[in-house]
Design a protein around this motif. Structure first.
Motif, short mmCIF file in Angstrom:
data_model
loop_
_atom_site.label_atom_id
_atom_site.label_comp_id
_atom_site.label_asym_id
_atom_site.label_seq_id
_atom_site.Cartn_x
_atom_site.Cartn_y
_atom_site.Cartn_z
N GLN A 1 0.83 -1.19 0.00
CA GLN A 1 0.00 0.00 0.00
C GLN A 1 0.87 1.25 0.00
OE1 GLN A 1 -0.83 -2.59 2.29
NE2 GLN A 1 -2.47 -3.33 0.98
N THR A 2 0.54 2.20 -0.85
CA THR A 2 1.27 3.45 -0.92
C THR A 2 0.44 4.57 -0.28
OG1 THR A 2 0.36 3.86 -3.11
CG2 THR A 2 2.51 2.79 -3.00
N PRO A 3 1.09 5.60 0.24
CA PRO A 3 0.38 6.68 0.92
C PRO A 3 -0.34 7.59 -0.07
CG PRO A 3 2.72 7.16 0.83
CD PRO A 3 2.55 5.77 0.31
N PRO A 4 -1.23 8.45 0.40
CA PRO A 4 -1.96 9.36 -0.49
C PRO A 4 -1.06 10.45 -1.06
CG PRO A 4 -2.45 9.85 1.81
CD PRO A 4 -1.67 8.58 1.81
N ALA A 5 -1.44 10.94 -2.24
CA ALA A 5 -0.72 12.04 -2.87
C ALA A 5 -1.14 13.37 -2.25
CB ALA A 5 -0.98 12.05 -4.37
N ASN A 6 -2.39 13.46 -1.81
CA ASN A 6 -2.90 14.68 -1.17
C ASN A 6 -3.81 14.31 -0.01
OD1 ASN A 6 -1.95 16.90 -3.03
ND2 ASN A 6 -3.11 15.66 -4.51
N TYR B 1 -8.70 12.12 1.16
CA TYR B 1 -7.43 11.73 0.55
C TYR B 1 -7.58 11.63 -0.97
CZ TYR B 1 -6.77 9.93 5.34
OH TYR B 1 -6.69 9.80 6.71
N GLU B 2 -6.45 11.84 -1.65
CA GLU B 2 -6.39 11.57 -3.08
C GLU B 2 -5.23 10.61 -3.34
OE1 GLU B 2 -7.32 13.98 -6.94
OE2 GLU B 2 -5.46 14.74 -6.05
N PHE B 3 -5.50 9.61 -4.15
CA PHE B 3 -4.50 8.59 -4.48
C PHE B 3 -4.28 8.59 -5.99
CE2 PHE B 3 -6.97 7.25 -0.80
CZ PHE B 3 -5.97 7.03 0.14
N SER C 1 -4.35 -2.28 -7.82
CA SER C 1 -3.65 -1.20 -7.11
C SER C 1 -4.11 -1.18 -5.67
CB SER C 1 -3.91 0.17 -7.75
OG SER C 1 -3.28 0.29 -9.01
N ALA C 2 -3.26 -0.64 -4.80
CA ALA C 2 -3.61 -0.53 -3.38
C ALA C 2 -2.92 0.67 -2.76
CB ALA C 2 -3.20 -1.81 -2.65
N TRP C 3 -3.62 1.34 -1.88
CA TRP C 3 -3.08 2.50 -1.17
C TRP C 3 -3.47 2.41 0.30
CZ3 TRP C 3 -6.20 2.57 -5.47
CH2 TRP C 3 -5.63 2.97 -6.68
N GLU C 4 -2.87 3.28 1.11
CA GLU C 4 -3.21 3.31 2.53
C GLU C 4 -3.38 4.75 2.99
OE1 GLU C 4 -1.90 1.29 6.75
OE2 GLU C 4 -0.52 1.21 5.05
N ALA C 5 -4.54 5.04 3.58
CA ALA C 5 -4.81 6.37 4.13
C ALA C 5 -4.01 6.55 5.42
CB ALA C 5 -6.30 6.52 4.40
N THR C 6 -3.41 7.71 5.55
CA THR C 6 -2.57 7.97 6.71
C THR C 6 -3.39 8.41 7.91
OG1 THR C 6 -2.25 10.20 5.83
CG2 THR C 6 -0.52 8.58 5.37
N LYS C 7 -2.87 8.18 9.10
CA LYS C 7 -3.51 8.60 10.34
C LYS C 7 -3.26 10.09 10.56
CE LYS C 7 -2.85 4.15 12.69
NZ LYS C 7 -2.27 3.51 13.90
N PRO D 1 -10.57 19.68 -5.33
CA PRO D 1 -9.44 19.65 -4.38
C PRO D 1 -9.12 20.99 -3.73
CG PRO D 1 -8.60 19.82 -6.60
CD PRO D 1 -10.10 19.75 -6.73
N VAL D 2 -9.93 22.02 -3.97
CA VAL D 2 -9.59 23.33 -3.39
C VAL D 2 -9.78 23.35 -1.87
CG1 VAL D 2 -10.07 24.60 -5.49
CG2 VAL D 2 -11.92 24.16 -3.88
N LYS D 3 -10.47 22.37 -1.33
CA LYS D 3 -10.76 22.26 0.10
C LYS D 3 -11.49 23.50 0.60
CE LYS D 3 -8.68 22.74 3.96
NZ LYS D 3 -7.77 22.79 5.14
N GLU D 4 -12.58 23.80 -0.06
CA GLU D 4 -13.38 24.96 0.32
C GLU D 4 -14.68 24.48 0.96
OE1 GLU D 4 -15.77 28.74 -1.68
OE2 GLU D 4 -14.66 27.33 -2.94
N ARG D 5 -14.92 24.95 2.20
CA ARG D 5 -16.19 24.66 2.84
C ARG D 5 -17.21 25.64 2.26
NH1 ARG D 5 -16.99 25.17 9.22
NH2 ARG D 5 -15.26 23.70 9.19
N VAL D 6 -18.16 25.12 1.49
CA VAL D 6 -19.11 25.97 0.78
C VAL D 6 -20.31 26.31 1.65
CG1 VAL D 6 -20.50 26.18 -1.31
CG2 VAL D 6 -18.37 24.87 -1.37
N TYR D 7 -20.85 25.30 2.37
CA TYR D 7 -22.02 25.52 3.19
C TYR D 7 -21.90 24.77 4.52
CZ TYR D 7 -24.04 26.90 -1.29
OH TYR D 7 -24.26 27.51 -2.50
#
Length: 329
Positions: A25-30, A325-327, A287-293, A66-72
C-alpha cells in the motif's frame, strides 16, 4: 446460481476465495482536513469533487475538492451544531441529505438551502441519494427502508427487511434499490413497482453496498467478512474478495465501495484505511493505497466512509478521522 430476475434464491457468502495479486500500500498524494477531529459519516459525489460530512464538532457541511473549500454549513437549528447520524450526496453533487435520528433533510447543493424535511417512523441507520438526486433511500431500524421521490416530496415505496437496515444503495439509472441488514441479508428491488429482484446472504451485518452504472454488477460486504460482486444478468458470483488477504488485520471490513462509470473496475475502502482497486474482468487486485492517520503515534485507526473515482483518473476517499485523501495510480 444465487439470483434470477423474478425469483429469490438465497446463498451464504463467506470469506472463501482470495483473488488477484498482493500489492504494497502506498500513501496518499494529497490529504485535506474537513473536520477538526472526526466524523460520524461522510459521502463523496461520483467524481469526488463534492464532499458532505457530519462532523462531531461542527455539524454538517458541504465541501469542494481539491480546493478544500467549505461551501455551506448545514444544521437543523440556527446557532446550533446538529449531531447528524448519516449524510448522503447525489452522484452529480447537486443535492445533499442529512439525518438526525428520525429527522431527514434534503439540501440544495447549489444554493445551500433546505429543500424538504421529513420525520420518519424510526431511527435512520443508512442513507443514500440517487445519482441525479431524484430519489432518496433511508434504511431504518424498524426493519424497513423508505424510498422518497424528491421531486414530489414524499415516500413512494416502503421495502420490508428481516432486521435493521444497515446499508442501502440505488442504481445510477434509478431502476434498482438495494438493502442490507444487520443479519447479513442483502435484497434487491425493482423501482418503481417494488417487485423483488433477488437476495443473498453474508454471515454478518452488511456494511457496504454498490450497484454499477450499467446495472450489471452489485457489490456487498459484511462485518469482518468477504466482499462479493454479483453479476445481476447471470445470477452468478462474479468475484469473491477475501478481506483478510495481503496482511489485513483480523476483523477488518470493507466499509465503502464504488464501481467505475465506464470500466469493469471496483474501488473499495476498509476500516483499516486500505483503498484497493479491483479489475472485475481479470478478477485481480490491480492497485492498493493506505490512508494515513492524523497522528502516527496514536492508536486511533482510519475507517473509510466513502471512495470515488475522479475525472482526472485518480481516486479519492474520506474517512472517519475527518480527513479526505487523493490517491494516484
Amino acid at each position: 446460481m444465487i439470483l434470477t430476475r423474478n425469483k429469490i434464491i438465497s446463498v451464504l457468502l463467506g470469506a472463501t476465495l482470495a483473488l488477484g495479486g498482493c500489492f504494497s500500500q502506498t500513501p496518499p498524494a494529497n490529504t485535506w482536513e474537513l473536520a477538526i477531529d472526526s466524523a460520524y459519516d461522510a459521502a463523496l459525489s461520483d467524481d469526488g469533487s463534492i464532499a458532505v460530512i457530519a462532523s462531531i464538532n461542527h455539524g454538517g457541511s458541504l465541501w469542494q475538492l481539491p480546493v478544500k473549500e467549505r461551501v455551506y454549513n448545514w444544521n437543523h437549528k440556527a446557532g446550533e451544531y446538529s449531531l447528524f447520524d448519516q449524510v448522503a450526496v447525489s452522484g452529480d453533487g447537486r443535492f445533499g441529505a442529512t439525518s438526525e435520528q428520525d429527522r431527514l433533510t434534503l439540501w440544495d447543493g447549489t444554493s445551500g438551502k433546505p429543500i424538504n424535511f421529513w420525520s420518519l417512523p424510526a431511527h435512520i441507520r443508512s442513507l443514500t441519494l440517487s445519482a441525479d438526486g431524484s430519489f432518496l433511500l433511508a434504511g431504518l431500524d424498524n426493519s424497513t427502508a423508505l424510498l422518497i421521490n424528491t421531486s414530489i416530496g414524499k415516500g413512494v415505496k416502503t421495502f420490508s427487511a428481516d432486521d435493521q437496515v444497515s446499508a442501502v444503495a440505488l442504481s445510477p439509472d434509478n431502476k434498482l434499490a438495494m438493502l442490507g441488514t444487520s443479519t447479513g441479508k442483502v435484497s434487491l428491488w425493482q423501482i418503481p413497482n417494488g417487485e423483488p429482484r433477488g437476495e443473498w446472504s453474508h454471515s454478518n451485518q452488511i456494511q457496504a453496498l454498490a450497484i454499477s452504472a450499467n446495472g450489471q454488477y452489485a457489490f456487498s460486504s459484511a462485518q469482518a467478512g468477504a466482499g462479493a460482486i454479483v453479476d445481476l444478468s447471470s445470477g452468478k458470483i462474479a468475484m469473491n474478495i477475501d478481506i483478510n488477504r495481503g496482511g489485513e488485520i483480523a476483523a477488518s471490513t470493507y466499509t465503502a465501495a464504488r464501481f467505475a462509470q465506464d470500466q469493469p473496475l471496483l474501488l473499495t475502502g476498509s476500516n483499516t484505511g486500505k483503498v484497493k482497486l479491483w479489475n472485475i474482468s481479470s478478477k485481480q487486485e490491480i492497485s492498493a493505497w493506505e490512508a494515513t492517520k492524523r497522528d502516527a503515534w496514536k492508536p486511533s485507526g482510519v475507517s473509510l466512509l466513502d471512495v470515488s473515482f475522479t475525472r482526472e483518473g485518480n481516486y479519492r476517499a474520506i474517512a472517519s478521522n475527518g480527513l479526505a485523501y487523493e490517491f494516484i495510480h
